[in-house]
Design an enzyme around this catalytic site. Structure first.
Site, PDB file in Angstrom:
ATOM      1  N   HIS A 190       7.248  61.570  55.181  1.00  0.00           N
ATOM      2  CA  HIS A 190       6.657  60.344  55.737  1.00  0.00           C
ATOM      3  C   HIS A 190       5.467  60.691  56.631  1.00  0.00           C
ATOM      4  O   HIS A 190       4.372  60.120  56.476  1.00  0.00           O
ATOM      5  CB  HIS A 190       7.723  59.592  56.536  1.00  0.00           C
ATOM      6  CG  HIS A 190       7.226  58.328  57.172  1.00  0.00           C
ATOM      7  ND1 HIS A 190       7.384  57.086  56.593  1.00  0.00           N
ATOM      8  CD2 HIS A 190       6.574  58.115  58.345  1.00  0.00           C
ATOM      9  CE1 HIS A 190       6.852  56.162  57.377  1.00  0.00           C
ATOM     10  NE2 HIS A 190       6.360  56.756  58.451  1.00  0.00           N
ATOM     11  N   GLU A 191       5.679  61.606  57.559  1.00  0.00           N
ATOM     12  CA  GLU A 191       4.611  61.958  58.490  1.00  0.00           C
ATOM     13  C   GLU A 191       3.477  62.701  57.791  1.00  0.00           C
ATOM     14  O   GLU A 191       2.308  62.588  58.194  1.00  0.00           O
ATOM     15  CB  GLU A 191       5.172  62.803  59.640  1.00  0.00           C
ATOM     16  CG  GLU A 191       6.256  62.101  60.452  1.00  0.00           C
ATOM     17  CD  GLU A 191       5.842  60.747  61.011  1.00  0.00           C
ATOM     18  OE1 GLU A 191       4.628  60.532  61.228  1.00  0.00           O
ATOM     19  OE2 GLU A 191       6.730  59.895  61.209  1.00  0.00           O
ATOM     20  N   HIS A 251       0.986  60.134  56.670  1.00  0.00           N
ATOM     21  CA  HIS A 251       0.040  59.768  57.734  1.00  0.00           C
ATOM     22  C   HIS A 251      -0.973  60.882  57.975  1.00  0.00           C
ATOM     23  O   HIS A 251      -2.184  60.626  58.074  1.00  0.00           O
ATOM     24  CB  HIS A 251       0.805  59.512  59.045  1.00  0.00           C
ATOM     25  CG  HIS A 251       1.684  58.296  59.028  1.00  0.00           C
ATOM     26  ND1 HIS A 251       1.243  57.051  58.630  1.00  0.00           N
ATOM     27  CD2 HIS A 251       2.987  58.135  59.405  1.00  0.00           C
ATOM     28  CE1 HIS A 251       2.233  56.179  58.748  1.00  0.00           C
ATOM     29  NE2 HIS A 251       3.301  56.810  59.203  1.00  0.00           N
TER      30      HIS A 251
END
Length: 447
Positions: A18-19, A22
């Site tokens: 997920h990170e 980003h």
């Protein structure tokens, strides 16, 4: 310890991906990333790479990417073009959306591996019909082979459960289920309205009172020092009759025991080919709806039926990619619809799970093998992706909501409005987490 490790590996992998979503899009947009953290709290381990501090922290319930931002600390004129807040709104939206989309991409990749490896499926055949359930009232019989739920054809047990879950939601009219029986095709009319209250929670998980497994009227295991063990029953004993009532299947045996709490029963059994008679007095147990009999026996499953139910499904790489895409889309769509039903009150919030249940399921799936664990990771990755897209401040979806408003208005929302939104978002998120934990405790510990 095994369950804890399986949970930590799952959370670590899903949060990292997920990170990374980003982080990757932020770097592509020219934004400087100050810290990439897995977990919260004071870093246990930290190192610098690619002009970013990478950290591993002790609280494994999430992570974050901290970008250069004038709203958090002063930024020099030279670095201002690389700050997050200086980017056009569409770039900011892309950076924020990249996290949830990375989770959906991960789910697709995991499902692709699973489909290419091959998965064991269960045919949508009915092995057991539970008494006093919607399925029993609809006339389901052991051996029914489900063909379609409404107009939706089903090829395996999982597809059948999803079709039931979708078809039962908010329904007031009978649901037609087409089956194939020994006598030919038939239709079972599931009267949802009749059972809408007493079976509401079961309906929400697609449960109507049927199971794929078939149980033999034989003793599989005995409760230590239970009624049945004290009466002399042994594993392998086959139940023939009780007080003259023939016991053709396990459900018949269960009905006799439940209906006769505290009453002595003359039970005829077959042990190693020899008939025997024993006297059995079921213990009286309060079920919450009255007293029922209990003797402490679990049945033996029909292995030949189980073998007929299972089949292996494997795809080549192109077709496994298509199957993985369909699986990811279907799971995401069902998650969104279920969340919508909870918001309008047509689905119970009792189905919300927290970290305790997730950890328990992580351990169970890991024990079943790598493929089962990868399927679990894919499902949780979809859930994280969809949850983070919800328009709740502090979540990625909340930031996307702010940026959408900025696009429409031509200027950002005031800091005061955003601060109020953050506070409301924190309150909602904390309440949701607390509610999920209470549900977990209730499920796992019977509270």
């Amino acid at each position: 310890m095994f369950t804890l490790i399986a949970f930590l590996v799952a959370i670590g992998a899903l949060v990292t991906f997920h990170e990374l979503g980003h982080y990757t899009v932020a770097k592509l947009c020219g934004v400087k990333v100050l810290r990439f953290s897995i977990g919260f709290g004071r870093p246990l381990v930290a190192w610098r790479m690619f002009d970013t501090e990478w950290a591993l922290c002790p609280i494994p319930l999430g992570g974050y990417v901290r970008m250069l931002d004038e709203r958090e600390a002063p930024v020099s004129d030279d670095e201002r073009p690389h700050s997050f807040n200086a980017q056009p709104v569409l770039k900011r939206m892309a950076i924020v959306a990249a996290g949830p989309l990375a989770n959906l991409l991960l789910a697709f990749l995991l499902y692709w591996v699973v489909m290419a490896h091959g998965v064991v499926q269960w045919r949508p055949w009915v092995g057991t019909v539970v008494d006093n359930t919607p399925a029993a009232s609809a006339g389901f019989r052991a051996g029914d082979r489900v063909v379609a739920i409404g107009d939706r054809a089903v090829a395996n047990w999982q597809e059948m459960r999803l079709a039931l879950l979708d078809g039962l939601a908010g329904r007031t009219q009978p649901l037609d289920i087409r089956v194939m029986t020994e006598a030919g095709p038939a239709v079972r009319h599931l009267d949802v309205a009749r059972f809408s209250q007493s079976n509401a929670q079961a309906f929400e998980s697609g449960d109507i009172g049927i199971m794929p497994v078939r149980y033999l009227p034989e003793v599989g295991a005995l409760e230590q020092d239970g009624v049945a063990m004290r009466a002399g029953l042994r594993p392998g004993d086959r139940m023939l009759s009780a007080d003259g009532r023939t016991l053709p299947d396990w459900q018949s045996w269960v009905a006799v025991i439940r209906d006769n709490p505290g009453r002595a029963l003359s039970v005829n059994i077959l042990r190693e080919g020899k008939p025997m008679t024993i006297v059995l007095r079921p213990a009286s147990v309060d079920s919450g709806e009255g007293f029922v009999g209990h003797v402490g026996i679990s049945p033996r499953t029909d292995d030949s039926w189980r073998a007929a139910l299972q089949f292996s499904q494997r795809f080549d790489l192109p077709h496994s990619a298509q199957a993985a895409w369909n699986k990811t889309f279907d799971t995401s769509w069902m998650s969104l619809k279920f969340l919508g039903r909870m918001l309008v009150g047509s689905a119970s919030t009792d189905n919300i799970s927290g970290p305790l249940v997730i950890a328990s399921v992580a351990g169970q799936s890991a024990r079943e093998g790598l493929i089962a664990y990868l399927e679990f990771l894919a499902l949780i990755s979809v859930s994280i992706g969809i949850l983070n897209l919800l328009p709740i401040p502090v979540l990625d979806g909340g930031h996307l909501m702010y940026y959408t408003a900025e696009l429409v208005r031509g200027r950002p929302l005031s800091e005061r409005v955003q601060l109020i939104g953050q506070r409301v978002g924190f309150a909602l998120l904390f309440g949701l987490m607390a509610f999920a934990m209470l549900n977990d405790i209730s499920r796992l510990f019977g509270g």
